[in-house]
Design a protein around this motif. Structure first.
Motif, PDB file in Angstrom:
ATOM      1  N   TYR A   1      -6.136 -33.639   6.782  1.00 25.33           N
ATOM      2  CA  TYR A   1      -7.251 -34.178   7.587  1.00 25.33           C
ATOM      3  C   TYR A   1      -8.177 -33.091   7.724  1.00 25.33           C
ATOM      4  N   THR A   2      -7.738 -32.058   8.151  1.00 21.56           N
ATOM      5  CA  THR A   2      -8.746 -30.834   8.196  1.00 21.56           C
ATOM      6  C   THR A   2      -9.233 -30.435   7.002  1.00 21.56           C
ATOM      7  N   LEU A   3      -8.333 -30.388   5.901  1.00 20.38           N
ATOM      8  CA  LEU A   3      -9.040 -29.955   4.350  1.00 20.38           C
ATOM      9  C   LEU A   3     -10.082 -31.153   4.159  1.00 20.38           C
ATOM     10  N   LEU A   4      -9.788 -32.365   4.320  1.00 21.34           N
ATOM     11  CA  LEU A   4     -10.609 -33.380   3.808  1.00 21.34           C
ATOM     12  C   LEU A   4     -12.155 -33.290   4.587  1.00 21.34           C
ATOM     13  N   LEU A   5     -12.073 -32.896   5.991  1.00 21.24           N
ATOM     14  CA  LEU A   5     -13.333 -32.568   7.080  1.00 21.24           C
ATOM     15  C   LEU A   5     -13.947 -31.186   6.091  1.00 21.24           C
ATOM     16  N   LEU A   6     -12.797 -30.414   5.959  1.00 23.45           N
ATOM     17  CA  LEU A   6     -13.889 -28.889   5.374  1.00 23.45           C
ATOM     18  C   LEU A   6     -14.466 -29.297   4.216  1.00 23.45           C
ATOM     19  N   PHE A   7     -13.984 -30.056   3.179  1.00 19.22           N
ATOM     20  CA  PHE A   7     -14.559 -30.432   2.115  1.00 19.22           C
ATOM     21  C   PHE A   7     -15.771 -31.314   2.195  1.00 19.22           C
ATOM     22  N   GLY A   8     -15.470 -32.114   2.795  1.00 18.52           N
ATOM     23  CA  GLY A   8     -16.638 -33.300   3.257  1.00 18.52           C
ATOM     24  C   GLY A   8     -17.791 -32.500   3.843  1.00 18.52           C
ATOM     25  N   PHE A   9     -17.571 -31.441   4.722  1.00 20.84           N
ATOM     26  CA  PHE A   9     -18.367 -30.692   5.346  1.00 20.84           C
ATOM     27  C   PHE A   9     -19.366 -29.973   4.389  1.00 20.84           C
ATOM     28  N   LEU A  10     -18.499 -29.089   3.360  1.00 19.10           N
ATOM     29  CA  LEU A  10     -18.976 -28.491   2.461  1.00 19.10           C
ATOM     30  C   LEU A  10     -19.910 -28.976   1.477  1.00 19.10           C
ATOM     31  N   LEU A  11     -19.677 -30.389   1.163  1.00 18.59           N
ATOM     32  CA  LEU A  11     -20.496 -31.035   0.241  1.00 18.59           C
ATOM     33  C   LEU A  11     -21.713 -31.556   0.949  1.00 18.59           C
ATOM     34  N   VAL A  12     -21.577 -32.068   2.285  1.00 22.10           N
ATOM     35  CA  VAL A  12     -22.887 -32.276   2.974  1.00 22.10           C
ATOM     36  C   VAL A  12     -23.611 -30.787   3.470  1.00 22.10           C
ATOM     37  N   ASN A  13     -23.294 -29.852   3.443  1.00 20.25           N
ATOM     38  CA  ASN A  13     -23.881 -28.782   3.857  1.00 20.25           C
ATOM     39  C   ASN A  13     -24.738 -28.097   2.649  1.00 20.25           C
ATOM     40  N   ASN A  14     -24.301 -28.507   1.594  1.00 21.69           N
ATOM     41  CA  ASN A  14     -24.902 -28.119   0.132  1.00 21.69           C
ATOM     42  C   ASN A  14     -26.568 -29.090   0.136  1.00 21.69           C
ATOM     43  N   PHE A  15     -26.370 -30.338   0.777  1.00 27.35           N
ATOM     44  CA  PHE A  15     -27.256 -30.992   0.810  1.00 27.35           C
ATOM     45  C   PHE A  15     -28.343 -30.797   1.879  1.00 27.35           C
ATOM     46  N   PHE A  16     -27.917 -30.404   2.987  1.00 31.94           N
ATOM     47  CA  PHE A  16     -28.648 -30.475   4.250  1.00 31.94           C
ATOM     48  C   PHE A  16     -28.309 -29.096   4.848  1.00 31.94           C
ATOM     49  N   ASN A  17     -29.236 -28.541   5.427  1.00 30.77           N
ATOM     50  CA  ASN A  17     -29.331 -27.247   6.140  1.00 30.77           C
ATOM     51  C   ASN A  17     -28.705 -27.556   7.481  1.00 30.77           C
ATOM     52  N   ILE A  18     -27.701 -27.096   7.905  1.00 31.57           N
ATOM     53  CA  ILE A  18     -26.812 -27.180   9.092  1.00 31.57           C
ATOM     54  C   ILE A  18     -27.055 -26.152   9.748  1.00 31.57           C
ATOM     55  N   LYS A  19     -27.350 -25.930  10.939  1.00 34.31           N
ATOM     56  CA  LYS A  19     -27.712 -24.590  11.851  1.00 34.31           C
ATOM     57  C   LYS A  19     -26.416 -23.854  12.068  1.00 34.31           C
ATOM     58  N   ALA A  20     -25.290 -24.542  12.387  1.00 28.72           N
ATOM     59  CA  ALA A  20     -23.928 -23.886  12.915  1.00 28.72           C
ATOM     60  C   ALA A  20     -23.077 -24.053  11.701  1.00 28.72           C
ATOM     61  N   ALA A  21     -23.535 -23.937  10.335  1.00 29.69           N
ATOM     62  CA  ALA A  21     -22.696 -24.249   9.402  1.00 29.69           C
ATOM     63  C   ALA A  21     -21.481 -23.171   9.122  1.00 29.69           C
ATOM     64  N   ASN A  22     -21.900 -21.982   9.465  1.00 28.81           N
ATOM     65  CA  ASN A  22     -20.895 -20.835   9.020  1.00 28.81           C
ATOM     66  C   ASN A  22     -19.757 -21.086  10.356  1.00 28.81           C
ATOM     67  N   LYS A  23     -19.868 -21.008  11.583  1.00 32.22           N
ATOM     68  CA  LYS A  23     -18.925 -21.525  12.443  1.00 32.22           C
ATOM     69  C   LYS A  23     -18.048 -22.629  12.257  1.00 32.22           C
ATOM     70  N   ILE A  24     -18.548 -23.615  11.783  1.00 33.53           N
ATOM     71  CA  ILE A  24     -17.992 -24.984  11.684  1.00 33.53           C
ATOM     72  C   ILE A  24     -16.767 -24.687  10.318  1.00 33.53           C
ATOM     73  N   ILE A  25     -17.559 -24.009   9.306  1.00 30.98           N
ATOM     74  CA  ILE A  25     -16.709 -23.626   8.291  1.00 30.98           C
ATOM     75  C   ILE A  25     -15.580 -22.905   8.567  1.00 30.98           C
ATOM     76  N   ILE A  26     -16.013 -21.702   9.296  1.00 31.25           N
ATOM     77  CA  ILE A  26     -14.620 -20.775   9.828  1.00 31.25           C
ATOM     78  C   ILE A  26     -13.706 -21.454  10.523  1.00 31.25           C
ATOM     79  N   THR A  27     -14.048 -22.447  11.617  1.00 28.67           N
ATOM     80  CA  THR A  27     -13.397 -23.044  12.330  1.00 28.67           C
ATOM     81  C   THR A  27     -12.256 -24.127  11.506  1.00 28.67           C
ATOM     82  N   LEU A  28     -12.970 -24.846  10.696  1.00 28.24           N
ATOM     83  CA  LEU A  28     -12.063 -25.893   9.883  1.00 28.24           C
ATOM     84  C   LEU A  28     -11.254 -24.987   8.877  1.00 28.24           C
ATOM     85  N   THR A  29     -11.532 -24.063   8.469  1.00 30.39           N
ATOM     86  CA  THR A  29     -10.953 -22.988   7.540  1.00 30.39           C
ATOM     87  C   THR A  29      -9.806 -22.588   8.259  1.00 30.39           C
ATOM     88  N   SER A  30      -9.859 -22.053   9.513  1.00 24.96           N
ATOM     89  CA  SER A  30      -8.773 -21.326  10.079  1.00 24.96           C
ATOM     90  C   SER A  30      -7.860 -22.376  10.716  1.00 24.96           C
TER      91      SER A  30
END
Length: 99
Positions: free
Chosen positions: A55-84
């Motif tokens: 589920y965290t991997l699906l969230l991470l990949f889903g977020f990465l997909l959305v982040n490619n189309f929209f500029n999300i302000k805290a994207a780096n923190k979210i990506i690092i948290t989900l990856t960790s």
């Protein structure tokens, strides 16, 4: 009916784990294909038991997909948290398989 047949056929095309074939032991990714198959069949609890990080991997990949189309302000923190969290779950599950 046809959807059920599709999911049953899907399991026939899963890739084998070469680590398990060669060394006789699971790799950290063992179970992810079956876990995705279980999610597609609606077996959400069984999918988590099969591969807890699914589920965290699906969230991470889903977020990465959305982040490619929209500029999300805290994207780096979210990506690092989900990856960790994903890495922690994968390693914990891998260690627990040996105990």
């Amino acid at each position: 009916m046809q959807l059920t047949i599709f999911f049953l056929k899907l399991e026939e095309y899963m890739l084998p784990c070469f680590s398990k074939k060669i060394f006789g032991m699971d790799c950290p990714g063992c179970g992810i294909q079956r876990s995705v198959s279980l999610i597609l069949q609606g077996e959400f609890g069984a999918a988590f038991k099969m591969y807890p990080a699914i589920y965290t991997l699906l969230l991470l990949f889903g977020f990465l997909l959305v982040n490619n189309f929209f500029n999300i302000k805290a994207a780096n923190k979210i990506i690092i948290t989900l990856t960790s969290i994903s890495v922690l779950l994968i390693l914990t599950n891998y260690i627990l398989k040996f105990l």
